[in-house]
Design a protein around this motif. Structure first.
Motif, PDB file in Angstrom:
ATOM      1  N   LYS A  27       8.895  -8.193  10.661  1.00  0.00           N
ATOM      2  CA  LYS A  27       9.954  -7.919   9.697  1.00  0.00           C
ATOM      3  C   LYS A  27       9.628  -6.656   8.918  1.00  0.00           C
ATOM      4  O   LYS A  27       8.513  -6.110   9.015  1.00  0.00           O
ATOM      5  CB  LYS A  27      10.158  -9.103   8.748  1.00  0.00           C
ATOM      6  N   THR A  28      10.605  -6.196   8.167  1.00  0.00           N
ATOM      7  CA  THR A  28      10.472  -4.967   7.388  1.00  0.00           C
ATOM      8  C   THR A  28      10.919  -5.222   5.959  1.00  0.00           C
ATOM      9  O   THR A  28      11.991  -5.767   5.727  1.00  0.00           O
ATOM     10  CB  THR A  28      11.325  -3.841   8.001  1.00  0.00           C
ATOM     11  N   TYR A  29      10.089  -4.817   5.003  1.00  0.00           N
ATOM     12  CA  TYR A  29      10.427  -4.946   3.585  1.00  0.00           C
ATOM     13  C   TYR A  29      10.894  -3.595   3.058  1.00  0.00           C
ATOM     14  O   TYR A  29      10.153  -2.612   3.124  1.00  0.00           O
ATOM     15  CB  TYR A  29       9.216  -5.396   2.774  1.00  0.00           C
ATOM     16  N   VAL A 276     -10.730  -0.800  24.062  1.00  0.00           N
ATOM     17  CA  VAL A 276      -9.374  -0.692  23.517  1.00  0.00           C
ATOM     18  C   VAL A 276      -8.503  -1.752  24.192  1.00  0.00           C
ATOM     19  O   VAL A 276      -8.358  -1.764  25.415  1.00  0.00           O
ATOM     20  CB  VAL A 276      -8.780   0.711  23.769  1.00  0.00           C
ATOM     21  N   LEU A 277      -7.921  -2.636  23.384  1.00  0.00           N
ATOM     22  CA  LEU A 277      -7.056  -3.682  23.921  1.00  0.00           C
ATOM     23  C   LEU A 277      -5.631  -3.204  24.124  1.00  0.00           C
ATOM     24  O   LEU A 277      -4.909  -3.703  24.992  1.00  0.00           O
ATOM     25  CB  LEU A 277      -7.061  -4.900  23.003  1.00  0.00           C
ATOM     26  N   GLY A 278      -5.204  -2.230  23.300  1.00  0.00           N
ATOM     27  CA  GLY A 278      -3.845  -1.725  23.457  1.00  0.00           C
ATOM     28  C   GLY A 278      -3.403  -0.896  22.278  1.00  0.00           C
ATOM     29  O   GLY A 278      -4.062  -0.840  21.230  1.00  0.00           O
ATOM     30  N   ASN A 279      -2.284  -0.201  22.467  1.00  0.00           N
ATOM     31  CA  ASN A 279      -1.625   0.572  21.417  1.00  0.00           C
ATOM     32  C   ASN A 279      -0.221  -0.004  21.251  1.00  0.00           C
ATOM     33  O   ASN A 279       0.605   0.128  22.149  1.00  0.00           O
ATOM     34  CB  ASN A 279      -1.566   2.058  21.787  1.00  0.00           C
ATOM     35  N   TYR A 280       0.023  -0.629  20.116  1.00  0.00           N
ATOM     36  CA  TYR A 280       1.242  -1.393  19.918  1.00  0.00           C
ATOM     37  C   TYR A 280       2.208  -0.643  18.999  1.00  0.00           C
ATOM     38  O   TYR A 280       1.801  -0.130  17.947  1.00  0.00           O
ATOM     39  CB  TYR A 280       0.904  -2.763  19.330  1.00  0.00           C
ATOM     40  N   PRO A 281       3.483  -0.553  19.367  1.00  0.00           N
ATOM     41  CA  PRO A 281       4.452   0.222  18.586  1.00  0.00           C
ATOM     42  C   PRO A 281       4.594  -0.287  17.145  1.00  0.00           C
ATOM     43  O   PRO A 281       4.695  -1.494  16.915  1.00  0.00           O
ATOM     44  CB  PRO A 281       5.763   0.033  19.354  1.00  0.00           C
ATOM     45  N   THR A 282       4.591   0.650  16.217  1.00  0.00           N
ATOM     46  CA  THR A 282       4.913   0.363  14.811  1.00  0.00           C
ATOM     47  C   THR A 282       6.093   1.253  14.430  1.00  0.00           C
ATOM     48  O   THR A 282       7.221   0.938  14.766  1.00  0.00           O
ATOM     49  CB  THR A 282       3.689   0.596  13.908  1.00  0.00           C
ATOM     50  N   LEU A 300       1.942  -2.169   6.927  1.00  0.00           N
ATOM     51  CA  LEU A 300       1.899  -0.711   7.031  1.00  0.00           C
ATOM     52  C   LEU A 300       3.101  -0.094   6.306  1.00  0.00           C
ATOM     53  O   LEU A 300       4.245  -0.387   6.660  1.00  0.00           O
ATOM     54  CB  LEU A 300       1.920  -0.265   8.495  1.00  0.00           C
ATOM     55  N   PRO A 301       2.883   0.778   5.332  1.00  0.00           N
ATOM     56  CA  PRO A 301       3.997   1.475   4.689  1.00  0.00           C
ATOM     57  C   PRO A 301       4.463   2.671   5.506  1.00  0.00           C
ATOM     58  O   PRO A 301       3.648   3.349   6.143  1.00  0.00           O
ATOM     59  CB  PRO A 301       3.407   1.929   3.347  1.00  0.00           C
ATOM     60  N   THR A 302       5.768   2.928   5.492  1.00  0.00           N
ATOM     61  CA  THR A 302       6.321   4.104   6.162  1.00  0.00           C
ATOM     62  C   THR A 302       7.737   4.340   5.655  1.00  0.00           C
ATOM     63  O   THR A 302       8.137   3.799   4.624  1.00  0.00           O
ATOM     64  CB  THR A 302       6.283   3.958   7.699  1.00  0.00           C
ATOM     65  N   VAL A 323       7.858  -1.342   4.122  1.00  0.00           N
ATOM     66  CA  VAL A 323       6.579  -1.876   4.587  1.00  0.00           C
ATOM     67  C   VAL A 323       6.833  -2.697   5.837  1.00  0.00           C
ATOM     68  O   VAL A 323       7.679  -3.597   5.845  1.00  0.00           O
ATOM     69  CB  VAL A 323       5.903  -2.747   3.508  1.00  0.00           C
ATOM     70  N   LEU A 324       6.109  -2.366   6.915  1.00  0.00           N
ATOM     71  CA  LEU A 324       6.215  -3.102   8.165  1.00  0.00           C
ATOM     72  C   LEU A 324       5.237  -4.274   8.145  1.00  0.00           C
ATOM     73  O   LEU A 324       4.084  -4.124   7.741  1.00  0.00           O
ATOM     74  CB  LEU A 324       5.882  -2.198   9.355  1.00  0.00           C
ATOM     75  N   VAL A 325       5.710  -5.425   8.604  1.00  0.00           N
ATOM     76  CA  VAL A 325       4.877  -6.628   8.680  1.00  0.00           C
ATOM     77  C   VAL A 325       4.581  -6.899  10.147  1.00  0.00           C
ATOM     78  O   VAL A 325       5.487  -7.201  10.925  1.00  0.00           O
ATOM     79  CB  VAL A 325       5.589  -7.837   8.045  1.00  0.00           C
ATOM     80  N   VAL A 326       3.317  -6.764  10.532  1.00  0.00           N
ATOM     81  CA  VAL A 326       2.932  -6.862  11.943  1.00  0.00           C
ATOM     82  C   VAL A 326       2.055  -8.107  12.149  1.00  0.00           C
ATOM     83  O   VAL A 326       1.091  -8.334  11.424  1.00  0.00           O
ATOM     84  CB  VAL A 326       2.148  -5.606  12.389  1.00  0.00           C
ATOM     85  N   THR A 327       2.408  -8.890  13.171  1.00  0.00           N
ATOM     86  CA  THR A 327       1.635 -10.072  13.525  1.00  0.00           C
ATOM     87  C   THR A 327       1.405 -10.110  15.026  1.00  0.00           C
ATOM     88  O   THR A 327       2.085  -9.404  15.780  1.00  0.00           O
ATOM     89  CB  THR A 327       2.333 -11.370  13.084  1.00  0.00           C
TER      90      THR A 327
END
Length: 331
Positions: A27-29, A276-282, A300-302, A323-327
């Protein structure tokens, strides 16, 4: 034959599920107001988000605003003193630190520091608040009980971020020197300077179990032995990294890569082996981060940006700070 077919089908299905699993933006705040940002920190269910001239405080579970700390012009970082129940913000354009009460959000005072204080944190060995002063190339050690600087340490380069082992040793990323400086907090002197073999070190994290440092550089995460300074590993990550955190429970390192718009995830197999397990889109611009160990959530803020014009840096769209909420999700 039929059993073999079912086995192959099951393995294929499991593989497909695994390929779809990973870290993703849940989600995104949205946070109103103009201006840029830098660090973000979590404390007891609240996110403290640097936001140009203020710090926005939001509920980490809902994204609702629960407070604002004003007059922190050029704010970079946020730190907490649990014993005093206070918060500290490094105000880069004011050359000071704002102190406020965590229970009431009341501003108590402002403490002058070196020039352009950037990263800030509570250091447990000295029981001080330490700022990394970019322009003056120093560290300021603040006595939180007296609210004054009690020691200034020259580090011989631009200190971007620092971490402590809790035993009297401090490690500082020197962004303009491509080095890590080791500081003895008993003597307040730099005892070693270690070349990273990579450029532009910014975010820095530490694993106390393996005594390893994780330095986020331009396109690489560099792993250092915190005793000898030897480079243990150098792993490719996304571009524009400005934040590194260590997930102690899962032995994972996260780097937030603002230019690439992704999150690099690296596994620490043991003290000397990493993958390195991966590069995940933000999202583009998501260059700093914080991690909540309890919920295993990354923040993560953006913002959103206008299209790039020539070689100029893309401009932020007004009113899009977020703010991005990553899980981690298993689908």
């Amino acid at each position: 034959m039929f059993k073999k077919f079912l086995l192959l089908l099951t393995l294929h299905s499991l593989q497909a599920c695994a390929q779809q699993s990973g870290y993703s933006v849940e989600k995104t705040y949205k946070i109103p107001g103009p201006g840029g940002w830098d660090y973000i920190r979590m404390h007891k269910g609240k996110l403290y988000v640097s936001h140009s001239t203020q710090v926005n405080i939001i509920n980490a579970a809902t994204g609702d605003s629960v407070g604002v700390i004003p007059q922190t012009t050029g704010v970079h970082g946020i730190a907490f003193d649990e014993a005093l129940n206070r918060c500290y913000t490094s105000n880069g354009r004011l050359n000071n630190v704002t102190v406020f009460d965590l229970a009431t959000d009341k501003v108590l005072t402002q403490v002058p520091t070196g020039n352009n204080p950037d990263a800030i944190f509570f250091e447990p060995f000295t029981q001080t608040i330490i700022t990394c002063n970019g322009s003056s190339k120093t560290l300021s050690l603040i006595d939180p009980k007296a609210d004054k600087v009690i020691q200034t340490i020259e580090v011989g380069g631009k200190p971007e971020e620092a971490v402590s082992d809790g035993k009297g040793h401090l490690y500082v990323n020197l962004e303009d020197k491509n080095e890590v400086a080791a500081v003895d907090l008993k003597t307040n002197k730099v005892t070693a300077r270690w070349s990273l073999g990579a450029e532009g070190p910014t975010g820095l994290a530490y694993d106390k179990a393996t005594n390893r440092l994780f330095s986020g550089c331009d396109g690489y995460l560099v792993v250092l032995n915190a005793e000898s300074g030897k480079v243990v590993s150098k792993l490719p990550i996304g571009d524009g990294c400005d934040g590194v955190v260590f997930n102690e429970a899962k032995n994972l390192i996260y780097t937030s890569n603002g230019q690439s718009g992704n999150l690099s995830v690296i596994r620490e197999k043991d003290a000397n082996h990493y993958a390195v397990l991966g590069n995940y889109p933000t999202k583009r611009g998501a260059r700093t981060l914080c991690f909540d160990e309890a919920s295993q959530t990354i923040y993560l803020p953006t913002a959103d940006f206008e299209p790039r014009v020539g070689t100029e840096r893309p401009k932020m769209k007004t009113g899009t700070f977020q703010v991005l909420v990553v899980t981690y999700k298993v689908k």
